[in-house]
Design an enzyme around this catalytic site. Structure first.
Site, mmCIF file in Angstrom:
data_model
loop_
_atom_site.group_PDB
_atom_site.id
_atom_site.type_symbol
_atom_site.label_atom_id
_atom_site.label_comp_id
_atom_site.label_asym_id
_atom_site.label_seq_id
_atom_site.Cartn_x
_atom_site.Cartn_y
_atom_site.Cartn_z
ATOM 1 N N SER A 141 -18.795 4.468 3.922
ATOM 2 C CA SER A 141 -19.972 3.590 3.855
ATOM 3 C C SER A 141 -20.805 3.626 5.138
ATOM 4 O O SER A 141 -21.910 3.103 5.174
ATOM 5 C CB SER A 141 -19.535 2.151 3.558
ATOM 6 O OG SER A 141 -18.637 1.712 4.551
ATOM 7 N N ALA B 229 -17.069 12.481 -5.196
ATOM 8 C CA ALA B 229 -16.510 13.528 -4.330
ATOM 9 C C ALA B 229 -15.766 14.597 -5.139
ATOM 10 O O ALA B 229 -15.907 15.793 -4.879
ATOM 11 C CB ALA B 229 -15.571 12.889 -3.301
ATOM 12 N N CYS C 187 13.302 -2.386 16.333
ATOM 13 C CA CYS C 187 13.668 -1.179 17.061
ATOM 14 C C CYS C 187 14.939 -1.465 17.862
ATOM 15 O O CYS C 187 15.281 -2.624 18.100
ATOM 16 C CB CYS C 187 12.518 -0.841 18.007
ATOM 17 S SG CYS C 187 12.784 0.560 19.079
ATOM 18 N N GLY D 119 -17.751 10.298 1.441
ATOM 19 C CA GLY D 119 -17.223 9.021 0.957
ATOM 20 C C GLY D 119 -16.905 7.977 2.006
ATOM 21 O O GLY D 119 -15.809 7.419 2.010
ATOM 22 N N HIS E 118 -7.494 6.794 12.069
ATOM 23 C CA HIS E 118 -7.045 5.411 11.862
ATOM 24 C C HIS E 118 -5.550 5.328 11.565
ATOM 25 O O HIS E 118 -5.074 4.319 11.035
ATOM 26 C CB HIS E 118 -7.852 4.755 10.726
ATOM 27 C CG HIS E 118 -9.268 4.439 11.116
ATOM 28 N ND1 HIS E 118 -10.239 4.060 10.229
ATOM 29 C CD2 HIS E 118 -9.872 4.442 12.335
ATOM 30 C CE1 HIS E 118 -11.383 3.849 10.867
ATOM 31 N NE2 HIS E 118 -11.188 4.082 12.147
ATOM 32 N N GLN F 123 -10.715 8.977 8.165
ATOM 33 C CA GLN F 123 -10.480 7.569 8.481
ATOM 34 C C GLN F 123 -9.374 7.025 7.579
ATOM 35 O O GLN F 123 -8.954 5.890 7.713
ATOM 36 C CB GLN F 123 -11.756 6.758 8.230
ATOM 37 C CG GLN F 123 -12.902 7.121 9.138
ATOM 38 C CD GLN F 123 -14.194 6.464 8.663
ATOM 39 O OE1 GLN F 123 -14.543 5.378 9.094
ATOM 40 N NE2 GLN F 123 -14.887 7.119 7.766
ATOM 41 N N ARG G 80 0.836 -1.212 0.000
ATOM 42 C CA ARG G 80 0.000 0.000 0.000
ATOM 43 C C ARG G 80 0.871 1.263 0.000
ATOM 44 O O ARG G 80 0.515 2.263 -0.602
ATOM 45 C CB ARG G 80 -0.937 -0.013 1.207
ATOM 46 C CG ARG G 80 -1.994 -1.105 1.081
ATOM 47 C CD ARG G 80 -2.955 -1.097 2.224
ATOM 48 N NE ARG G 80 -3.707 0.146 2.298
ATOM 49 C CZ ARG G 80 -4.509 0.477 3.313
ATOM 50 N NH1 ARG G 80 -4.653 -0.363 4.319
ATOM 51 N NH2 ARG G 80 -5.157 1.600 3.320
ATOM 52 N N CYS H 7 7.507 1.562 17.092
ATOM 53 C CA CYS H 7 7.859 0.299 17.734
ATOM 54 C C CYS H 7 6.630 -0.261 18.449
ATOM 55 O O CYS H 7 5.917 0.472 19.131
ATOM 56 C CB CYS H 7 8.988 0.521 18.734
ATOM 57 S SG CYS H 7 9.370 -0.975 19.665
#
Ligand code: OAD
Length: 234
Positions: free
Chosen positions: A178, A224, A139, A176, A112, A94, A62, A120
């Site tokens: 749900s 949006a 770490c 946007g 989030h 979020q 991601r 760590c």
């Protein structure tokens, strides 16, 4: 258009739908993350305990994807609104992507967490990992480095600040999302109840009715990128 008076305080909650036109898949729509992956396998403390590598690699992919993204007109419109309203606008997202900031917004609460940050798991020290790592880094204290995101079963960040802003808003807008994941799904209900400033006017902007649509005074249906600049003209 959403009318905002000079005294109004505005709370904007954004979800995956605001980033969809920037090329980031949503979670539940066609092609969404949770259609390909099981959240239990990659986005829970249990998954991390079982196999940190699988979770780390999910977020690494991601992150790579996020290097190629750019804000869309909805992000820019909110940044312009922030310039106009200053601290009368509270942007809470979020989303873990950095698109609001890339679009120029200065004060964004990432309830989030943030995809590009790590910490760590043991001592919570932030970890700077611009180099990118295939394996889970460690770490200095010996703990694993984990993505600075909120997993299912964990408490979202900044809840005190968020509920304080909900209590004091006059206009509440979700863009946007749900409306299926708590606590954010209940924010319009909180804002729409009588608060210290009366009851907030509540609006939804998105390409389909959310699951919590009953809590909105008005629903604007559409993308949006098209609608946000129209309802908040610069
Ligand atoms: P969802 O994927 O559940 O919902 C995205 C919403 O955006 C849907 O209602 C779509 O109709 C709408 N949408 C899609 N494209 C749009 C567009 N171009 N313009 C406007 N709306 C559009 O995503 P969220 O509600 O944000 O949490 O998901 C909430 C949380 O669930 C996420 O933050 C994540 C996820 O599991 C964690 O990982 C903890």
């Amino acid at each position: 258009m959403i009318e905002i008076t000079l005294a109004d305080r505005v709370f904007v909650l954004t979800g995956a739908g605001i980033s969809a036109e920037s090329g980031i898949p949503t979670f539940r729509g066609a092609g969404g993350f949770w259609k390909t992956w099981r959240a239990e396998d990659v986005a829970t403390p249990q998954a991390w305990k079982r196999d940190p590598r699988v979770v780390w690699q999910f977020y690494s992919e991601r992150r790579l994807q996020a290097e190629r993204i750019a804000p869309n007109p909805a992000h820019y419109a909110l940044a312009t609104l922030e310039q106009k309203l200053g601290d009368r606008l509270f942007i809470c997202t979020q989303n873990v992507d950095p698109l609001h900031e890339m679009g120029g917004a200065r004060r964004v609460v990432h309830m989030h967490g943030e995809l590009m940050k790590s910490r760590c798991e043991r001592c919570a020290q932030p970890f700077h990992d611009e180099a990118g790592h295939d394996e889970v880094p460690r770490c200095r204290c010996g703990g694993h480095i984990r993505p600075h995101v909120v997993w299912f079963g964990e408490l979202p960040f900044a809840l005190d600040e968020i509920f304080e802003a909900l209590e004091h808003c006059d206009v509440f807008v979700t863009i946007g999302s749900s409306g299926t994941v708590e606590p954010a799904a209940s924010f319009p209900q909180w804002a729409g109840q009588k608060t210290s400033r009366g009851r907030a006017r509540t609006y939804y902007i998105g390409d389909e009715e959310p699951a919590n649509s009953v809590y909105f005074d008005q629903v604007f249906l559409g993308r949006a990128g098209e609608l946000v600049p129209k309802v908040f003209p610069g």
